[in-house]
Design a protein around this motif. Structure first.
Motif, short mmCIF file in Angstrom:
data_model
loop_
_atom_site.label_atom_id
_atom_site.label_comp_id
_atom_site.label_asym_id
_atom_site.label_seq_id
_atom_site.Cartn_x
_atom_site.Cartn_y
_atom_site.Cartn_z
N GLY A 54 -0.59 16.06 3.48
CA GLY A 54 -1.30 17.04 2.66
C GLY A 54 -0.36 18.09 2.10
N GLY A 55 -0.89 18.95 1.25
CA GLY A 55 -0.07 19.98 0.63
C GLY A 55 -0.92 20.99 -0.11
N ALA A 56 -0.30 22.11 -0.46
CA ALA A 56 -1.00 23.19 -1.14
C ALA A 56 -1.10 22.92 -2.63
N TYR A 95 -6.21 22.87 -1.91
CA TYR A 95 -5.20 22.11 -1.18
C TYR A 95 -5.60 20.63 -1.13
N ALA A 96 -4.59 19.80 -0.93
CA ALA A 96 -4.82 18.38 -0.71
C ALA A 96 -4.77 18.14 0.79
N CYS A 151 0.40 14.90 -4.40
CA CYS A 151 -0.51 15.92 -3.86
C CYS A 151 -0.59 15.86 -2.33
N HIS A 152 -0.73 14.65 -1.79
CA HIS A 152 -0.94 14.49 -0.35
C HIS A 152 0.35 14.37 0.45
N ASN A 153 1.52 14.48 -0.21
CA ASN A 153 2.79 14.36 0.48
C ASN A 153 3.09 12.88 0.72
N GLY A 180 0.81 -1.21 0.00
CA GLY A 180 0.00 0.00 0.00
C GLY A 180 0.85 1.26 0.00
N GLY A 181 2.01 1.21 0.68
CA GLY A 181 2.91 2.36 0.67
C GLY A 181 3.45 2.64 -0.72
N GLU A 182 3.77 1.59 -1.46
CA GLU A 182 4.24 1.77 -2.84
C GLU A 182 3.15 2.38 -3.71
N LEU A 183 1.93 1.87 -3.57
CA LEU A 183 0.83 2.40 -4.36
C LEU A 183 0.54 3.85 -4.00
N PHE A 184 0.64 4.17 -2.71
CA PHE A 184 0.38 5.54 -2.28
C PHE A 184 1.42 6.50 -2.85
N ARG A 185 2.69 6.11 -2.83
CA ARG A 185 3.73 6.99 -3.35
C ARG A 185 3.62 7.17 -4.85
N ILE A 186 3.10 6.17 -5.54
CA ILE A 186 2.95 6.27 -6.99
C ILE A 186 1.75 7.12 -7.38
N ASN A 187 0.64 6.96 -6.67
CA ASN A 187 -0.62 7.58 -7.10
C ASN A 187 -1.06 8.80 -6.29
#
Length: 265
Positions: free
Chosen positions: A168-170, A176-177, A161-163, A150-157
């Motif tokens: 999160g981020g602007a 903002y995300a 935007c969400h850091n 899940g960490g790999e998928l999160f970093r890819i997709n």
């Protein structure tokens, strides 16, 4: 009158009346069956007709001003036909809807409706047209997920935007995300399936349900770990860390110069 009386005594008069009665009864039954089938077809799977009816009442009282009396949309709000129950679960369940005021983005706030009322409105919106559904419990069970994958998928997709840490981020134009840490699994899933605000839609063709579950498992695991390295500094990476080091270093340098000059004098 005499002719009419003779026709009433005709040997086929009883048969004609019987056939007429059967035709009328059959027509009324067919019409009632058609109405019942239409009503049944408007009841989405997993919900009851009572939930749809109560959801329509809540929608009319709280949402129709912006989204229209039939959820067809207005200048103040988009159409909800085909938005699906998942959209209502995310927007209403996180308190983003109803909005307090128009703005670039609907902020999260305490929900105005309880879980039962949210489900009822979701049932009504789902009855208006096919759309993303609220996920089954098996896709929200993080114990069955793989946090590493899940960490790999999160970093890819998601990380752009969400850091990478989910903080999160602007974005542009005041958007903002938001942070995705501490968010309920159902709201993480429905956000991916509906694409609220500025977020793209990640359908099951893009990210299958099992992959969504892995992402949720990663976020839950990461959130539980906290910040083992000390201050997270917003989890913004080298930018915030470099700024802190530069600020503290410069302050120490100036302080040392002031101290040395005061000693020499």
């Amino acid at each position: 009158m005499k002719a009419l009386s003779q026709k009433r005594r005709h040997p086929f008069a009883f048969v004609a009346l019987l056939l007429l009665g059967l035709l009328v009864t059959g027509g009324l039954y067919a019409a009632a069956t058609t109405v019942n089938q239409a009503q049944a077809s408007n009841t989405p799977e997993g919900y009851s007709a009572e939930q749809v009816e109560e959801g329509e009442r809540l929608f009319t009282a709280n949402c129709a001003t912006c989204h229209g009396p039939n959820a067809e949309g207005t200048d103040a709000g988009p159409s909800l036909i085909g938005a699906g129950a998942a959209s209502v679960e995310f927007q209403v369940g996180t308190g983003r809807m109803p909005m307090q005021m128009q703005g670039p983005q609907a902020p999260q706030k305490p929900p105005q409706f309880n879980e039962e009322q949210t489900t009822q409105m979701a049932a009504y919106v789902a009855s208006l047209g096919a759309g993303p559904a609220v996920p089954d419990d098996e896709w929200l069970d993080v114990d069955q997920g793989d946090p590493a994958r899940g960490g790999e998928l999160f970093r890819i997709n998601c990380a752009m935007c969400h850091n990478a840490a989910g903080a999160g981020g602007a974005l542009t134009e005041g958007k903002y995300a938001p942070s995705v840490l501490g968010v309920e699994p159902v709201h993480v899933y429905t956000a991916m399936s509906t694409g609220p605000q500025n977020m793209p839609v990640f359908s099951d063709a893009n990210i299958p349900p099992e992959d969504k579950r892995d992402i949720i498992a990663f976020l839950q695991t990461y959130d539980q770990q906290g910040s083992p390295g000390g201050f997270s500094l917003g989890a913004l990476g080298p930018v915030s860390e470099g700024l802190l080091i530069w600020t503290l270093g410069l302050a120490l340098l100036i302080g040392s110069m002031v101290w040395l000059t005061s000693r020499s004098s």
